[in-house]
Design a protein around this motif. Sequence first.
Motif, mmCIF file in Angstrom:
data_model
loop_
_atom_site.group_PDB
_atom_site.id
_atom_site.type_symbol
_atom_site.label_atom_id
_atom_site.label_comp_id
_atom_site.label_asym_id
_atom_site.label_seq_id
_atom_site.Cartn_x
_atom_site.Cartn_y
_atom_site.Cartn_z
ATOM 1 N N GLN A 473 0.966 -1.083 -0.086
ATOM 2 C CA GLN A 473 -0.017 0.049 0.082
ATOM 3 C C GLN A 473 0.795 1.343 0.115
ATOM 4 N N GLU A 474 2.065 1.175 0.631
ATOM 5 C CA GLU A 474 2.806 2.293 0.688
ATOM 6 C C GLU A 474 3.325 2.781 -0.553
ATOM 7 N N LYS A 475 3.743 1.610 -1.577
ATOM 8 C CA LYS A 475 4.377 1.685 -2.708
ATOM 9 C C LYS A 475 3.240 2.491 -3.766
ATOM 10 N N ILE A 476 2.146 1.818 -3.616
ATOM 11 C CA ILE A 476 1.063 2.102 -4.369
ATOM 12 C C ILE A 476 0.688 3.510 -4.065
ATOM 13 N N ASP A 477 0.685 4.111 -3.151
ATOM 14 C CA ASP A 477 0.242 5.432 -2.624
ATOM 15 C C ASP A 477 1.588 6.304 -3.196
ATOM 16 N N LYS A 478 2.722 5.804 -2.961
ATOM 17 C CA LYS A 478 3.811 6.731 -3.306
ATOM 18 C C LYS A 478 3.842 6.549 -5.099
ATOM 19 N N GLU A 479 3.336 5.845 -5.654
ATOM 20 C CA GLU A 479 3.265 5.822 -7.218
ATOM 21 C C GLU A 479 2.067 6.912 -7.621
ATOM 22 N N ARG A 480 0.935 6.824 -6.858
ATOM 23 C CA ARG A 480 -0.125 7.783 -7.028
ATOM 24 C C ARG A 480 0.375 9.318 -6.879
ATOM 25 N N GLU A 481 1.130 9.433 -5.791
ATOM 26 C CA GLU A 481 1.514 10.896 -5.716
ATOM 27 C C GLU A 481 2.311 11.398 -6.795
ATOM 28 N N ILE A 484 0.276 12.119 -9.931
ATOM 29 C CA ILE A 484 -0.643 13.444 -9.642
ATOM 30 C C ILE A 484 0.523 14.784 -9.736
ATOM 31 N N ARG A 485 1.349 14.481 -8.975
ATOM 32 C CA ARG A 485 2.673 15.648 -8.880
ATOM 33 C C ARG A 485 2.977 15.844 -10.426
ATOM 34 N N GLY A 486 3.064 14.754 -11.086
ATOM 35 C CA GLY A 486 3.877 15.084 -12.454
ATOM 36 C C GLY A 486 2.960 15.822 -13.382
ATOM 37 N N SER A 487 1.411 15.876 -13.352
ATOM 38 C CA SER A 487 0.822 16.347 -14.173
ATOM 39 C C SER A 487 0.813 18.043 -14.124
ATOM 40 N N LYS A 488 1.432 18.348 -12.824
ATOM 41 C CA LYS A 488 1.248 19.954 -12.748
ATOM 42 C C LYS A 488 2.605 20.454 -12.934
ATOM 43 N N LYS A 489 2.325 21.688 -13.609
ATOM 44 C CA LYS A 489 3.651 22.300 -13.870
ATOM 45 C C LYS A 489 4.519 22.586 -12.742
ATOM 46 N N VAL A 490 5.802 22.526 -13.100
ATOM 47 C CA VAL A 490 6.910 22.695 -11.921
ATOM 48 C C VAL A 490 7.165 24.406 -11.805
ATOM 49 N N ALA A 491 6.801 24.644 -10.876
ATOM 50 C CA ALA A 491 6.703 26.095 -10.407
ATOM 51 C C ALA A 491 8.341 26.407 -9.884
ATOM 52 N N VAL A 492 9.254 26.807 -10.752
ATOM 53 C CA VAL A 492 10.495 27.272 -10.380
ATOM 54 C C VAL A 492 10.685 28.920 -10.893
ATOM 55 N N GLN A 510 9.035 6.302 -11.016
ATOM 56 C CA GLN A 510 7.959 5.813 -10.298
ATOM 57 C C GLN A 510 6.912 4.853 -10.779
ATOM 58 N N ARG A 511 6.625 5.195 -12.200
ATOM 59 C CA ARG A 511 5.755 4.268 -12.984
ATOM 60 C C ARG A 511 6.267 2.873 -13.208
ATOM 61 N N ARG A 512 7.653 2.824 -13.651
ATOM 62 C CA ARG A 512 8.171 1.694 -13.757
ATOM 63 C C ARG A 512 8.360 0.787 -12.594
ATOM 64 N N LYS A 513 8.619 1.395 -11.403
ATOM 65 C CA LYS A 513 8.854 0.766 -10.281
ATOM 66 C C LYS A 513 7.483 0.225 -9.780
ATOM 67 N N ALA A 514 6.346 0.956 -9.890
ATOM 68 C CA ALA A 514 5.119 0.289 -9.563
ATOM 69 C C ALA A 514 4.690 -0.635 -10.425
ATOM 70 N N GLN A 515 5.091 -0.687 -11.732
ATOM 71 C CA GLN A 515 4.486 -1.691 -12.619
ATOM 72 C C GLN A 515 5.347 -3.023 -12.349
ATOM 73 N N ARG A 516 6.692 -2.792 -11.915
ATOM 74 C CA ARG A 516 7.369 -3.980 -11.580
ATOM 75 C C ARG A 516 6.958 -4.710 -10.146
ATOM 76 N N VAL A 517 6.547 -3.582 -9.348
ATOM 77 C CA VAL A 517 5.922 -4.280 -8.007
ATOM 78 C C VAL A 517 4.714 -5.059 -8.232
ATOM 79 N N LEU A 518 3.782 -4.440 -9.268
ATOM 80 C CA LEU A 518 2.508 -5.154 -9.430
ATOM 81 C C LEU A 518 2.807 -6.617 -10.185
ATOM 82 N N LYS A 519 3.900 -6.611 -11.059
ATOM 83 C CA LYS A 519 4.023 -7.888 -11.840
ATOM 84 C C LYS A 519 4.596 -8.891 -10.690
ATOM 85 N N GLN A 520 5.466 -8.564 -9.927
ATOM 86 C CA GLN A 520 5.976 -9.519 -8.823
ATOM 87 C C GLN A 520 5.101 -10.003 -7.769
#
Length: 745
Positions: A473-481, A484-492, A510-520
């Motif tokens: 659950q912690e890894k899935i929440d991290k992937e979701r974060e 969501i954060r990647g869709s926003k524009k970086v404010a610098v 993070q997307r590749r990491k979540a996919q690897r976790v789900l496959k395993q």
Amino acid sequence: MKLNNKGTVPVYTIAGAETARPLPEWLARKRKRSLKKDAEYANRVELLQDFEFEEASSCVRVSEDGEWVMSTGTYKPQIHTHYLPHLSLSYARHTNALNQKFVLLSSDYSKSLHLQSDRFLEFHTPGGLHYSTRIPRYGRDLIYNRRTAEALVPAVGVNADENGEVFRLNLEVGRFMKGYEVDVGGDDMNSFGGGALQGGINTGAVNCAAIADQSHGLLAFGTSIGTVEFWDSRSRNRVSVLGPPNSASEMDLDSRPEITALAFHQSGLNLTTGNSRGIVRTYDLRSPVPLLEKSQGYDDPIRTLSYLDSPLSSSKILSADKKGIKLWEAESGEYWTGIEPVVDLNHVEWVPDSGMLLTANEGRQQHAFFIPQLGPAPKWCAFLDNLVEEMAEDENDPNAFKSNGTSAGEVYDNYKFLDMKQLRELSLDHLIGTTNLLRPYMHGYFVAQKLYEQARLLTNPDLAEQQRQRSIQEKIDKERESRIRGSKKVAVKVNRKLAEKLAAQEEAHQRRKAQRVLKQGGDEPQAAAKEEEEVVEKPVEKGLLDDRFKDIFENEDFEIDEESREFAMLNPSTVPNAAAPKKRGLTAVEEEDMDEGRKGSSDEDEESEDEAPARPLRKPHEFDDSKGRIGSTSYKKSGKQRQERGPTMRVSSSTQNARPQQGKNRSFGDLASSLPNRQRRSGGAGLGDDRPFGEKEITFEPSKPQKKNHRRAQGNGDGGGDDNGRKVSRGKERRSASGNVFRRM
């Protein structure tokens, strides 16, 4: 290195019992056989080789040149001498009796004087025991007066005149001199501090001595009745007496405050005293009223007092009893820092001009403490400064000093410490006192790690599954974060493209990491996860989240210049004009020709406004080729001239029969080939003798810049000039065979 305290001033334990894990004695004996497999024991580092004694140490001194450390201890009574540049033990020597105090008579270790517990004074040299002599009564302290070459030994008991004595051994003459007689209370048992027997109860004594050797040379002796007597070594007379702050009638004889330690400031105006109740007082010699009064806090006698003139901070006062060391501000008396070792202290020595403290203490190992804010590391261990800085930069180091003064705790490798509440939760409290599986230690028990894990599984069988689901659950929440954060524009503020690139990399990772976790099935190998984190996550984290690199996206001084040559070389595909040639500046020869052209044009304008400006001579490498292309050098030069000089105004007239310059854009070979045969045979326009074409000799005579127009009229062999030195132009029906001015003379 271990962080010793949690205050604002860090203190590191370099050597001593706290540098190793404080294992219980039963555990240390059990693990002796497996020490060769212990990584910490195999990688241990000792500051000084064999900086220890079998039982305890009594005194330690640093030589004046800073290259030797001598210490005494037991058991058996012995002397250790360390050579600091080599960080090694030079020699160890045994003695007949325990050593109480010793002083170094020379700038190194070669001459030392030792006060033994059997009333002997021993002189030691590198070869061994040089000479020994005996004093009448037991000594309490030992100092050396360099001005008179005398060893002073305060002693216990009184003489025939009912006064205490300080024995004087003159090393120049080689015999005892008449000692200093100090009042210690009399010869009867009823008077305050009296008693003549050396081993009796309440025996009067001179406990300590100090000398202002860097200033006026005054001697100070602390007594068992709480007074301090000042003596002048030149006249051998008592100068003054400093009494206790309270009257003697109000004090109990059984708990009278004795003076146990004295120290002079290097200026000679201030004196610090320490008594048997742990009270430290600072005096100005011009006043009997104490300036400061501080308590050590343990009601134990003060054993060491000294002034520390730190190179990095203000002057400090070091006071030490058997429980700990405290440092105070010499001016204000504010508490600065303190050290509380796990063993009792006997003596503390400060390494001059540094932040290093060495101790003689009970226990096997001698301690060495390092305080970076007190001073730098000594030159023989200068690497400690780098170690402290590296530890401070490592956030994960539990022994590093943090800004809030906290450090992480320690745990044993194979044992788990549990208190009574945790034992009841695991149903292990019935094993207390019935088996050796539970080892009592302080307010809890040590339990083997395997037994602790088995008890947790028996108490909660679903613990492993719950931990697995929680990790997924912690890894899935991290992937979701990250999604969501990647869709926003970086404010610098600056370098937006770089920030967006790093954010895109993090999102893809993070997307590749979540996919690897789900496959395993939710279980990710720890090695792969750690490797992926080090390869991908750390650059992103240090680029966007690390405070040390935040100026890249906030400060305009760190903005990336995408038009620079370095950026084009690193990113050739992103720069559209990366292949465009870079404009080259003019050489020194081209700039000189340009200046001559400017001067010539100015001279032409002054001669005649009606005269059309003539084209200057070109260099051989500036002539046009046969196809009508312009050379790179002439092109750049003409462009540079147009840019610097701007537009040129010319005056023309309809009456002037100007000859068109047909060969302006033609090469020299084309112009020569277009001449008639008769003109070729005649040598053109006076450019040489009558030789076959192709073997002409052309000579250019140098002249001053102001005669440039006249030279051009004489040497213009291609017929391109309009006037040929005349102010009236010739007609087309008449042609000049030569432009030689001598024909018109």
